[in-house]
Design a protein around this motif. Structure first.
Motif, PDB file in Angstrom:
ATOM      1  N   LEU A   1      13.647 -13.556 -41.764  1.00  0.00           N
ATOM      2  CA  LEU A   1      12.012 -13.910 -42.466  1.00  0.00           C
ATOM      3  C   LEU A   1      12.898 -13.278 -43.636  1.00  0.00           C
ATOM      4  CD1 LEU A   1       9.316 -14.670 -42.345  1.00  0.00           C
ATOM      5  CD2 LEU A   1       8.939 -12.122 -41.288  1.00  0.00           C
ATOM      6  N   ILE A   2      13.555 -12.624 -44.003  1.00  0.00           N
ATOM      7  CA  ILE A   2      13.197 -11.155 -45.205  1.00  0.00           C
ATOM      8  C   ILE A   2      14.693 -12.332 -45.508  1.00  0.00           C
ATOM      9  CG2 ILE A   2      14.574  -9.461 -46.459  1.00  0.00           C
ATOM     10  CD1 ILE A   2      13.252  -7.754 -43.686  1.00  0.00           C
ATOM     11  N   ILE A   3      16.163 -12.767 -45.370  1.00  0.00           N
ATOM     12  CA  ILE A   3      16.772 -13.380 -46.153  1.00  0.00           C
ATOM     13  C   ILE A   3      16.554 -14.453 -46.460  1.00  0.00           C
ATOM     14  CG2 ILE A   3      18.305 -11.230 -45.030  1.00  0.00           C
ATOM     15  CD1 ILE A   3      19.539 -13.214 -44.001  1.00  0.00           C
ATOM     16  N   GLY A   4      15.376 -14.720 -46.069  1.00  0.00           N
ATOM     17  CA  GLY A   4      14.826 -16.541 -45.998  1.00  0.00           C
ATOM     18  C   GLY A   4      15.867 -17.774 -45.528  1.00  0.00           C
TER      19      GLY A   4
ATOM     20  N   PHE B   1      22.963 -13.540 -50.171  1.00  0.00           N
ATOM     21  CA  PHE B   1      22.673 -12.816 -51.739  1.00  0.00           C
ATOM     22  C   PHE B   1      23.774 -12.667 -52.170  1.00  0.00           C
ATOM     23  CE2 PHE B   1      18.996 -12.019 -49.030  1.00  0.00           C
ATOM     24  CZ  PHE B   1      17.662 -12.780 -49.947  1.00  0.00           C
TER      25      PHE B   1
ATOM     26  N   LEU C   1      20.075  -5.455 -50.425  1.00  0.00           N
ATOM     27  CA  LEU C   1      19.901  -6.488 -49.519  1.00  0.00           C
ATOM     28  C   LEU C   1      21.018  -6.338 -47.967  1.00  0.00           C
ATOM     29  CD1 LEU C   1      18.635  -8.824 -51.263  1.00  0.00           C
ATOM     30  CD2 LEU C   1      17.079  -7.686 -50.376  1.00  0.00           C
TER      31      LEU C   1
ATOM     32  N   LEU D   1      19.620  -2.774 -41.296  1.00  0.00           N
ATOM     33  CA  LEU D   1      19.101  -2.204 -41.341  1.00  0.00           C
ATOM     34  C   LEU D   1      17.870  -2.622 -40.605  1.00  0.00           C
ATOM     35  CD1 LEU D   1      17.860   1.132 -40.811  1.00  0.00           C
ATOM     36  CD2 LEU D   1      16.265   0.592 -43.077  1.00  0.00           C
TER      37      LEU D   1
ATOM     38  N   LEU E   1      13.087   5.351 -35.807  1.00  0.00           N
ATOM     39  CA  LEU E   1      11.731   6.086 -36.659  1.00  0.00           C
ATOM     40  C   LEU E   1      12.462   7.593 -36.641  1.00  0.00           C
ATOM     41  CD1 LEU E   1       9.295   4.022 -37.993  1.00  0.00           C
ATOM     42  CD2 LEU E   1      11.535   4.036 -38.463  1.00  0.00           C
TER      43      LEU E   1
ATOM     44  N   GLU F   1      17.408  10.219 -36.202  1.00  0.00           N
ATOM     45  CA  GLU F   1      17.763   9.056 -38.104  1.00  0.00           C
ATOM     46  C   GLU F   1      19.496   9.074 -37.568  1.00  0.00           C
ATOM     47  OE1 GLU F   1      18.127  12.805 -36.738  1.00  0.00           O
ATOM     48  OE2 GLU F   1      17.278  12.323 -38.641  1.00  0.00           O
TER      49      GLU F   1
ATOM     50  N   ALA G   1      19.573   4.732 -37.867  1.00  0.00           N
ATOM     51  CA  ALA G   1      19.003   4.107 -39.059  1.00  0.00           C
ATOM     52  C   ALA G   1      20.488   3.882 -39.849  1.00  0.00           C
ATOM     53  CB  ALA G   1      18.063   4.106 -39.585  1.00  0.00           C
TER      54      ALA G   1
ATOM     55  N   ILE H   1      14.855   9.028 -42.501  1.00  0.00           N
ATOM     56  CA  ILE H   1      15.040   7.268 -42.184  1.00  0.00           C
ATOM     57  C   ILE H   1      12.966   6.684 -41.426  1.00  0.00           C
ATOM     58  CG2 ILE H   1      15.562   5.282 -40.657  1.00  0.00           C
ATOM     59  CD1 ILE H   1      17.622   6.564 -42.423  1.00  0.00           C
TER      60      ILE H   1
ATOM     61  N   VAL I   1      10.825   8.184 -43.131  1.00  0.00           N
ATOM     62  CA  VAL I   1       9.941   8.035 -44.387  1.00  0.00           C
ATOM     63  C   VAL I   1      10.141   6.858 -45.254  1.00  0.00           C
ATOM     64  CG1 VAL I   1       9.575   9.200 -46.651  1.00  0.00           C
ATOM     65  CG2 VAL I   1      10.109  10.736 -44.242  1.00  0.00           C
TER      66      VAL I   1
ATOM     67  N   ALA J   1      11.673   4.058 -43.861  1.00  0.00           N
ATOM     68  CA  ALA J   1      10.804   2.862 -43.352  1.00  0.00           C
ATOM     69  C   ALA J   1       9.824   2.696 -43.966  1.00  0.00           C
ATOM     70  CB  ALA J   1      11.699   2.432 -42.084  1.00  0.00           C
TER      71      ALA J   1
ATOM     72  N   PHE K   1       9.211   1.642 -47.652  1.00  0.00           N
ATOM     73  CA  PHE K   1       9.650  -0.100 -47.698  1.00  0.00           C
ATOM     74  C   PHE K   1       8.300  -0.510 -47.451  1.00  0.00           C
ATOM     75  CE2 PHE K   1      13.846   1.548 -49.389  1.00  0.00           C
ATOM     76  CZ  PHE K   1      13.669   0.630 -49.949  1.00  0.00           C
ATOM     77  N   ILE K   2       8.030  -0.470 -45.548  1.00  0.00           N
ATOM     78  CA  ILE K   2       7.181  -1.637 -45.216  1.00  0.00           C
ATOM     79  C   ILE K   2       5.587  -1.728 -45.894  1.00  0.00           C
ATOM     80  CG2 ILE K   2       6.554  -1.773 -43.037  1.00  0.00           C
ATOM     81  CD1 ILE K   2       8.757  -0.631 -41.504  1.00  0.00           C
TER      82      ILE K   2
ATOM     83  N   LEU L   1       5.046  -9.694 -47.960  1.00  0.00           N
ATOM     84  CA  LEU L   1       5.630 -10.532 -46.830  1.00  0.00           C
ATOM     85  C   LEU L   1       4.815 -10.743 -45.932  1.00  0.00           C
ATOM     86  CD1 LEU L   1       8.703 -10.175 -45.986  1.00  0.00           C
ATOM     87  CD2 LEU L   1       8.340  -9.118 -44.301  1.00  0.00           C
TER      88      LEU L   1
ATOM     89  N   ALA M   1       9.983 -15.661 -48.452  1.00  0.00           N
ATOM     90  CA  ALA M   1      10.299 -14.499 -48.882  1.00  0.00           C
ATOM     91  C   ALA M   1      11.376 -13.776 -49.417  1.00  0.00           C
ATOM     92  CB  ALA M   1       9.899 -13.511 -47.202  1.00  0.00           C
ATOM     93  N   THR M   2      12.096 -14.558 -50.265  1.00  0.00           N
ATOM     94  CA  THR M   2      13.275 -13.805 -51.070  1.00  0.00           C
ATOM     95  C   THR M   2      12.725 -13.704 -52.229  1.00  0.00           C
ATOM     96  OG1 THR M   2      13.808 -16.251 -50.555  1.00  0.00           O
ATOM     97  CG2 THR M   2      15.182 -15.334 -49.199  1.00  0.00           C
TER      98      THR M   2
ATOM     99  N   TRP N   1      12.256 -10.001 -53.073  1.00  0.00           N
ATOM    100  CA  TRP N   1      13.127  -8.771 -53.613  1.00  0.00           C
ATOM    101  C   TRP N   1      13.789  -9.609 -55.026  1.00  0.00           C
ATOM    102  CZ3 TRP N   1      11.754  -6.745 -49.588  1.00  0.00           C
ATOM    103  CH2 TRP N   1      11.678  -8.058 -48.537  1.00  0.00           C
TER     104      TRP N   1
ATOM    105  N   HIS O   1      15.071  -6.285 -57.507  1.00  0.00           N
ATOM    106  CA  HIS O   1      16.341  -5.575 -57.662  1.00  0.00           C
ATOM    107  C   HIS O   1      15.169  -3.752 -58.812  1.00  0.00           C
ATOM    108  CE1 HIS O   1      19.570  -7.181 -56.655  1.00  0.00           C
ATOM    109  NE2 HIS O   1      19.745  -6.302 -55.779  1.00  0.00           N
TER     110      HIS O   1
ATOM    111  N   ILE P   1      12.563  -2.793 -55.524  1.00  0.00           N
ATOM    112  CA  ILE P   1      13.438  -2.110 -54.719  1.00  0.00           C
ATOM    113  C   ILE P   1      13.496  -0.297 -54.973  1.00  0.00           C
ATOM    114  CG2 ILE P   1      15.662  -2.065 -53.250  1.00  0.00           C
ATOM    115  CD1 ILE P   1      15.157  -5.998 -52.609  1.00  0.00           C
TER     116      ILE P   1
ATOM    117  N   ILE Q   1       9.736  12.195 -53.156  1.00  0.00           N
ATOM    118  CA  ILE Q   1       9.429  12.704 -51.581  1.00  0.00           C
ATOM    119  C   ILE Q   1      10.220  13.608 -50.537  1.00  0.00           C
ATOM    120  CG2 ILE Q   1       7.239  11.976 -50.322  1.00  0.00           C
ATOM    121  CD1 ILE Q   1       6.373  10.010 -51.627  1.00  0.00           C
TER     122      ILE Q   1
END
Lengths: 197, 197, 197
Positions: free
Chosen positions: A49-52, A112, A118, A124, A145, A148, A151, C30, C32, C34, C37-38, C45, C55-56, C59, C61, C64, C74
């Motif tokens: 889904l993320i990378i299409g 990409f 990416l 991840l 999560l 660590e 990840a 991690i 934090v 994840a 970003f979510i 998304l 979805a691409t 992204w 740069h 991100i 943080i």
């Protein structure tokens, strides 16, 4: 040991962790199948889904069949045999983590043109995505999560792919390094606390 | 009774179950709308993602409008009327389960030239996917993973589609069988425990 | 104040709310990254999935990188500085809510030739989707489903877009109105209870 063997060990390990979480949450046998499939394919689904990339590319018959057989065996065999298997669980799970993360990084690298940011995100989410959905559905704090190490290892898998590693020998070497770090981290209780928190 | 009628009874029932879970979880009226829409369309969204069909095909105006009206009525009418409705809830929910699972199986059959494995996966996720997301968001153990009857019935729906059933009469027959089995399972408290667990 | 500035304030605020939820849930660093970003990209998304845009396109740069820097700051700064920031949190979060909802409505307007129903759904899920996934993963009741103000404001953002507002000045005006309503709602404790419940 070829790459395809590692890939299948990964799928089997991941579907098994889904099944164990379902058994602990006292789901029915349908819950075992559902969480097993979700853990094995959820990470790849989010990544595609993320990378299409269309999700349909995930559905190889051999992979679906392997997951189905694994989950059926777990449902049929007595619990104490499973306990014995569990001691090997973290070992196989490390193979799964590495093979999934490597696959994610390689697919993102193609899609990409070797964009490191990416590639890390894809590694991840392929590596920990399935477990994340598994734990969320089962109502547990996601393991990936809280600790660590998962990840960090997925990110560690993305970097050599970025440098151009791609032969089966190189990929197997990465898997071995990931297993060694993961096992050491568990044995020596490595933690990486947040600064100032 | 034509197929389209069953489809709308399914959408209405599913959005209503989402609304009831939101009311029990003490969400605001926005939570009622959100969980209602998620339950009605979530299963189809996951299915389309899995079989590679664009999600945009889900958005028929008549279906969105029907869900909106259903949820507005539930918000406006007094709670004790809803309690009366609930006795009929499992009956309508069975129609929903069957019509959603049949739709999933038929779409997968077109997309993957009648591949039974993927048809079962599509029927399963269309039938129970919306409820799975609904329960996960509301912080409850997913009903579909605790009780085996939902999932077994979705698989049962996929098999006649695989054999080529497609006329409105045949589809209606499947829906009636599903209702009969579901109601019997609830009345006689059928369970299918895990062996050796 | 240009549109792009509002967009980045939105992304920064949303990723920061993800980080704070992760810190409260005692996730590792991690977690934090994840959850950050979510929360920042999850809404977009889901929206792209719903309206059928790849979805691409999410992204960039710069986005991100901005999220990455925000989360790293943080993690590194002491907690008490964060407490100071928090007082400003709801203010920035309102900017995020408005800029995300506006973006969702504008994208849906392009994709579905100004269809109000789908524009509202896209504004709603872009505005509250990231927070919904964040709270579900962290095992909390989703804020957006408990309080009605978030969702009402996203719908309020969709309507002027439907009427054709699109200049930076008009968009900024909407953002200011959203901030004013949100701040008033919090200050005067506005609630909109369910009738008859």
């Amino acid at each position: 040991m070829s790459w395809i063997v590692l890939h299948f060990i990964g799928i089997i390990s991941y579907s098994a962790t889904g099944a164990f979480v379902a058994l602990e949450a006292r789901f029915s046998f349908i819950g075992v199948y559902a969480l097993g499939f979700i853990t094995a394919f959820g990470g790849g689904l989010i990544r595609n889904l993320i990378i299409g990339v269309p999700a349909t590319e995930l559905w190889e018959h051999s992979a679906i069949f392997t997951v189905f057989i694994t989950l059926t065996i777990i449902i049929l065999i007595p619990l104490k045999w499973i306990d014995h298997w569990r001691r090997w669980g973290l070992f196989f799970d490390s193979i799964g983590l590495a093979s999934f993360a490597l696959q994610g990084a390689m697919l993102a690298s193609e899609a990409f043109s070797n964009d490191l940011g990416l590639m890390i995100l894809a590694a991840l989410f392929t590596g920990v995505g399935g477990g994340l959905i598994r734990d969320t559905i089962a109502g547990r704090k996601p393991l990936a999560l809280k600790e660590e190490i998962h990840a960090i290892l997925t990110i560690l898998c993305a970097i050599p792919i970025w440098f151009g590693w791609s032969s089966p020998l190189e990929l197997t070497l990465i898997v071995l390094i990931v297993i060694a770090i993961r096992m050491s981290a568990i044995h020596y209780k490595w933690r990486l606390p947040l600064p100032c928190h």
